[in-house]
Design a protein around this motif. Structure first.
Motif, short mmCIF file in Angstrom:
data_model
loop_
_atom_site.label_atom_id
_atom_site.label_comp_id
_atom_site.label_asym_id
_atom_site.label_seq_id
_atom_site.Cartn_x
_atom_site.Cartn_y
_atom_site.Cartn_z
N UNK A 189 -1.85 4.72 2.00
CA UNK A 189 -1.20 6.27 1.51
C UNK A 189 0.08 6.45 2.33
N UNK A 190 0.22 6.30 3.72
CA UNK A 190 1.00 6.53 4.60
C UNK A 190 2.51 5.57 4.12
N UNK A 191 2.22 4.27 3.97
CA UNK A 191 3.16 3.46 3.59
C UNK A 191 3.54 3.70 2.16
N UNK A 192 2.97 3.92 1.09
CA UNK A 192 3.25 4.49 -0.24
C UNK A 192 4.31 5.84 0.14
N UNK A 193 4.00 6.73 0.98
CA UNK A 193 4.70 8.06 0.90
C UNK A 193 6.14 7.47 1.64
N UNK A 194 5.98 6.61 2.46
CA UNK A 194 7.51 6.08 3.18
C UNK A 194 8.16 5.25 2.06
N UNK A 195 7.57 4.41 1.15
CA UNK A 195 8.07 3.77 0.27
C UNK A 195 8.85 4.86 -0.82
N UNK A 196 8.04 6.08 -1.21
CA UNK A 196 8.82 7.05 -2.05
C UNK A 196 9.98 7.61 -1.43
N UNK A 197 9.77 8.16 -0.25
CA UNK A 197 10.91 8.49 0.46
C UNK A 197 12.20 7.49 0.51
N UNK B 178 -8.60 12.58 3.54
CA UNK B 178 -7.95 13.51 4.36
C UNK B 178 -6.24 13.06 4.23
N UNK B 179 -6.13 11.79 4.44
CA UNK B 179 -4.61 11.37 3.66
C UNK B 179 -4.24 11.79 2.48
N UNK B 180 -5.11 11.46 1.56
CA UNK B 180 -4.78 11.90 0.21
C UNK B 180 -4.59 13.25 -0.01
N UNK B 181 -5.38 14.02 0.60
CA UNK B 181 -5.09 15.67 0.62
C UNK B 181 -3.87 15.96 1.42
N UNK B 182 -3.60 15.30 2.53
CA UNK B 182 -2.65 16.15 3.47
C UNK B 182 -1.23 15.28 3.14
N UNK B 183 -1.19 14.23 2.89
CA UNK B 183 0.02 13.45 2.25
C UNK B 183 0.33 13.56 0.94
N UNK B 184 -0.43 13.10 0.25
CA UNK B 184 -0.06 12.82 -1.28
C UNK B 184 -0.12 14.34 -1.86
N UNK B 185 -1.03 15.03 -1.47
CA UNK B 185 -1.43 16.43 -2.12
C UNK B 185 -0.57 17.43 -1.59
N UNK B 186 -0.83 17.91 -0.11
CA UNK B 186 -0.07 18.96 0.30
C UNK B 186 1.42 18.63 0.61
N UNK B 187 1.86 17.55 0.91
CA UNK B 187 3.28 17.24 1.18
C UNK B 187 3.92 16.88 -0.05
N UNK B 188 3.10 16.81 -1.35
CA UNK B 188 3.69 16.73 -2.62
C UNK B 188 4.39 15.22 -2.70
N UNK B 189 3.68 14.36 -2.50
CA UNK B 189 4.26 13.11 -3.06
C UNK B 189 3.69 12.50 -4.05
N UNK B 190 4.43 12.29 -4.97
CA UNK B 190 4.11 11.93 -6.57
C UNK B 190 3.71 10.28 -6.35
N UNK C 118 4.24 16.49 -8.93
CA UNK C 118 4.70 16.09 -7.47
C UNK C 118 3.55 16.08 -6.66
N UNK C 119 2.42 15.27 -7.10
CA UNK C 119 1.49 14.81 -6.41
C UNK C 119 0.73 13.65 -6.87
N UNK C 120 -0.53 13.29 -6.28
CA UNK C 120 -1.33 12.13 -6.42
C UNK C 120 -1.93 12.35 -7.97
N UNK C 121 -2.05 11.00 -8.84
CA UNK C 121 -3.00 10.96 -9.91
C UNK C 121 -3.81 9.63 -9.67
#
Length: 176
Positions: free
Chosen positions: A64-72, A91-103, A164-167
């Motif tokens: 999840x963290x790597x995917x977020x970095x790739x999106x950035x 927790x990462x799904x909620x905190x990074x993908x959902x709350x930080x709004x990573x698609x 702007x969040x996970x699916x």
């Protein structure tokens, strides 16, 4: 049973090549994966191609963290995990993908699922309980139960961008 009442067909395996073709058509640049036995044929195919780039992660949190970095960085990743990994990374799904709004889109294998039952009807808790955490975290999810469902991949990315969040895409039967 609901499947019979609604004349739902038995879930069938999705061959790796059409699966990969649909991923490429959706514009995926990278697949970040914690290897999933359920999607083994797709992973074996990804190991033989240059695009999309295949990145193996050690844990689902790391994926999840790597995917977020790739999106950035302007990339369009797909996170590939198994249902047990979904439980490990909520927790990462909620905190990074959902709350930080990573698609981001997650491709989640339902290892051990009975293809004649809907996931929620399954006797085993690993399969039966995969969808409720997604509902709890307001993550839209779609079941991939046959090659006819491959268009849901591009659709999942559209929904992910719009919200702007996970699916999540749940792979119902082991890929072939």
């Amino acid at each position: 049973d609901e499947r019979k009442a609604h004349r739902m067909p038995t879930a069938e395996a999705i061959p790796a090549q059409p699966f990969l073709d649909a991923i490429i058509a959706a514009g995926v640049t990278d697949i970040v994966a914690v290897p999933d036995t359920h999607q083994r044929s797709l992973i074996e195919l990804l190991d033989r191609v240059d695009e999309p780039r295949f990145i193996q992660a050690a844990t689902e949190d790391e994926a999840i963290a790597l995917a977020a970095g790739l999106i950035v960085g302007g990339r369009k990743p797909l996170v590939q995990i198994q249902h047990a990994g979904l439980y490990a990374c909520v927790n990462h799904l909620r905190g990074i993908a959902e709350d930080a709004r990573f698609p981001m889109v997650l491709l989640i294998g339902l290892l051990g699922r009975d293809p004649d039952l809907l996931p929620g009807e399954h006797g085993g808790s690993m399969v039966r309980l995969a969808q409720p955490p997604l509902d709890t975290f307001d993550v839209p999810h779609y079941l991939l139960d046959s090659p006819d469902d491959l268009d849901k991949i591009a659709g999942a990315f559209e929904v992910s961008e719009a919200r702007q969040g996970p699916v999540a895409l749940l792979v119902g039967v082991m890929t072939s």
